[in-house]
Each structure stands twice: as structure tokens, then as C-alpha cells.
Design an enzyme around this catalytic site. Structure first.
Site, PDB file in Angstrom:
ATOM      1  CE  LYS A   1       1.850  -5.107   6.397  1.00  0.00           C
ATOM      2  NZ  LYS A   1       1.561  -3.842   5.726  1.00  0.00           N
TER       3      LYS A   1
ATOM      4  NE  ARG B   1       3.839   3.097  11.653  1.00  0.00           N
ATOM      5  CZ  ARG B   1       3.395   2.669  10.481  1.00  0.00           C
ATOM      6  NH1 ARG B   1       2.131   2.308  10.351  1.00  0.00           N
ATOM      7  NH2 ARG B   1       4.180   2.592   9.435  1.00  0.00           N
TER       8      ARG B   1
ATOM      9  NE  ARG C   1      -3.567   0.500   2.520  1.00  0.00           N
ATOM     10  CZ  ARG C   1      -3.425   1.350   3.530  1.00  0.00           C
ATOM     11  NH1 ARG C   1      -2.660   1.053   4.557  1.00  0.00           N
ATOM     12  NH2 ARG C   1      -4.054   2.498   3.520  1.00  0.00           N
TER      13      ARG C   1
END
Ligand code: BTN
Length: 320
Positions: free
Chosen positions: A187, A318, A123
Site C-alpha cells: 500500500k 486481500r 477507512r
């Protein structure tokens, strides 16, 4: 050289010794070319290959390449009826390839999984790189009837499908808006959705998924992989399991939109009721408390200036 390297890898995949001479004979090329292919596997693909005089070459352990019958074996009825599986050894990007094929009339439900991407995309214009065999990189072409404007929230639904599948293997995964899958706050997987079509009519959507199994991809934040969490699952089994979750959810999303999934998404979300910071490609970051998502999958954040709504786009979130 990549083609020959993959042919050599297929031979070495059993984890046993194979002599350069036998491989050269089987592949119809010279021993020098086999030797060059082995170097390609080491230097370009990052694999370790043992070379022992008199015995030949072998991998440290067997290597399970992606395999259509093995993936198909995992599929339940829903997924088997809707998905057509295609594999590529090396391509630029499965999203790029499927986007091109979609424009050429490729069928709804075409899945393209790649062993290796040379120009994998993430992305916000980021790169997505993964070591060979260390994860899954694949894309799904889905043709929706709800028009481009009705696709808000799709990426969150894809995230739900990934979480449902990964939790079957005991992975305590959560979702970070809009669509990162987190393991222990880091992630584990990313989703890149690319759309083409009409505002109101049919839309061709390419859903790209990258997931780390044993070594992290190259991303700009702390990353996780399943092996470090003690979860050992083969890539073919995992891909089949993911497709089993995607098939019914994508169909339901086409019929009902995101609102039907909102509660489930909230139940899987990281950072709910926590302070977050939203970064934009242009403009000042915004800080506030993430309170949830609306019926379109837009993020609701309580800021000092009141509640604000952020749509999936050029935003990254975040914990703050
Ligand atoms: C992100 O988190 O930034 C999204 C990453 C998406 C990566 C996948 S890998 C398969 C597909 N092909 C691509 O080029 N990108 C997606």
C-alpha cells in the site's frame, strides 16, 4: 509548543546551522523555549536535529515544507480555476476539519493539506499516521450535483486520478478495490471519502488522501513509499500534480458517473482474475475470483456459489 516547534522548523528548514540565541531573538522568545521546541521536533515529530556547541542546531538535510505558491505553480488551468489551497501545520484530521467547514458553507474545491495530523483517520475506523515530512496528507471538498445515491464509484475514480499522476513520475502503481494505491503489491496511498447531503440533490464530499513518500504510515498491512522505489519528487510538486488529475476527473464523474471510467479502472486494477478473500466487519469472509467492477464500481467476485456483487462499504479485500 507545536506552534513554536513549527516556527523553529521553518528556520531550520534550509539545512544550515542556526544558533539558539539567534532563533530566540527572531522568534521573540527565550533560548530555553527554543531548546524545548527543538526537543519537541525530535521527540514528538520524529525529526533528527544536530546540535553543535558554538554553532547551534541544524537538520541533516533541508526540509521542504508545504507551500501554497509552490503548489499553485504546478497547477494547470482546470485545477487552478477550481481549487482554493489552504495549509495547516498541525490539525486533528484534514477530513474532520473539511467536514466541519463544509457544514459552515466552505466553497467547492477547497483543499486542505496538513503537515501533521494528530488524529488522522483511515477507512473502517482505522488510524492513519505519518511521520512529519514523509508523505502527503490532504483533503478536497467537492460539491456534487448527482445526490448521494449517484456517488457510487467515486472512490475508484479518485484512485484513477492518483494512478495517472503517480505514473507521470514513473511509479508502477496499481489499484486495489475499492481504493488503495499499491506499489509492488504494497500500500502506497489510501483514500477516505466522507459524504453529507441529500439522497437526490447536492452532496458535499470530503475526499481525503494519504500518500507515503519516504517512510510508511502506520497501517495494518505491508506498506510502500516512493523513495524506496527510487522515485524522488517534492511534496509540493506531487500535490500539484495530483490536483491536476483530480480536477477534470471529478468534473467528468459529476457529469457521467463511474461507467465512463470502468475500462480505465480495469486497466489499472491489481488482483483481476485472481483469487481474493473479502473480509467484513461482521460475518464470514468470502473467497472467490475477482472478475472486475460493474457500472457503479461494485466488485464482482465469482464464488463457489456463483457471481456475487460487493459494494464499497464495510469490506476489505486481500489476495488469498
Ligand atoms: C485508508 O486507506 O484507510 C484511507 C486513508 C486516508 C488518510 C487520509 S490522510 C488525509 C485525510 N485525513 C484523514 O484523517 N484521513 C485522510
Amino acid at each position: 509548543m507545536s506552534d513554536l516547534a513549527f516556527a523553529v522548523l521553518r528556520t531550520l528548514a534550509d539545512g544550515r546551522f542556526h544558533s539558539g540565541e539567534a532563533m530566540a531573538q527572531a522568534l521573540g522568545c527565550s533560548r530555553t523555549l527554543v531548546w524545548q521546541a527543538v526537543h519537541h521536533l525530535e521527540n514528538e515529530f520524529g525529526l533528527t536535529i544536530f546540535s553543535v556547541r558554538g554553532q547551534g542546531y541544524r537538520l541533516p538535510q533541508p526540509f521542504a515544507l508545504l507551500d501554497v505558491p509552490a503548489i499553485r505553480h504546478q497547477l494547470g488551468e482546470d485545477a487552478a480555476n477550481v481549487f482554493t489551497l489552504a495549509l495547516a501545520d498541525e490539525i486533528d484530521s484534514s477530513n474532520t476539519q473539511l467536514t466541519t467547514r463544509a457544514a459552515q458553507g466552505a466553497p467547492h474545491g477547497l483543499v486542505l493539506a496538513a503537515e501533521r495530523q494528530t488524529a488522522g483517520r483511515g477507512r473502517l475506523g482505522r488510524r492513519w499516521q505519518m511521520q512529519l515530512g514523509a508523505g502527503l496528507t490532504f483533503s478536497v471538498l467537492w460539491r456534487f450535483d448527482r445526490g448521494l445515491s449517484g456517488l457510487a464509484g467515486l472512490s475508484l475514480v479518485v484512485g484513477i486520478a492518483l494512478v495517472r499522476a503517480l505514473r507521470q513520475f514513473g511509479a508502477p502503481v496499481t489499484l486495489k478495490w475499492p481504493n488503495d494505491v499499491l506499489l509492488d503489491g504494497r500500500k502506497l496511498a489510501g483514500i477516505l471519502i466522507e459524504l453529507s447531503g441529500d439522497a437526490l440533490g447536492s452532496a458535499a464530499v470530503v475526499i481525503g488522501i494519504g500518500l507515503n513518500l519516504s517512510a510508511p504510515g502506520d497501517v495494518d498491512q505491508p506498506v510502500a513509499n516512493l523513495a524506496d522505489a527510487g522515485i524522488k519528487v517534492g511534496r509540493n510538486v506531487l500535490l500539484g500534480t495530483l490536483l491536476n488529475q483530480l480536477a477534470p476527473l471529478l468534473s467528468q464523474f459529476d457529469r457521467e458517473g463511474f461507467a465512463a471510467f470502468r475500462d480505465e479502472w480495469h486497466g489499472m486494477a491489481a488482483y483481476l482474475a485472481q483469487p481474493v478473500r473479502l473480509n467484513f466487519s461482521h460475518g464470514e469472509p468470502v473467497e472467490g475470483i475477482a472478475v472486475g467492477v460493474d457500472d457503479n464500481g461494485a466488485l464482482l467476485v465469482d464464488t463457489a456459489a456463483g457471481r456475487r456483487v460487493f459494494h464499497v462499504g464495510e469490506v476489505s479485500l486481500r489476495a488469498s
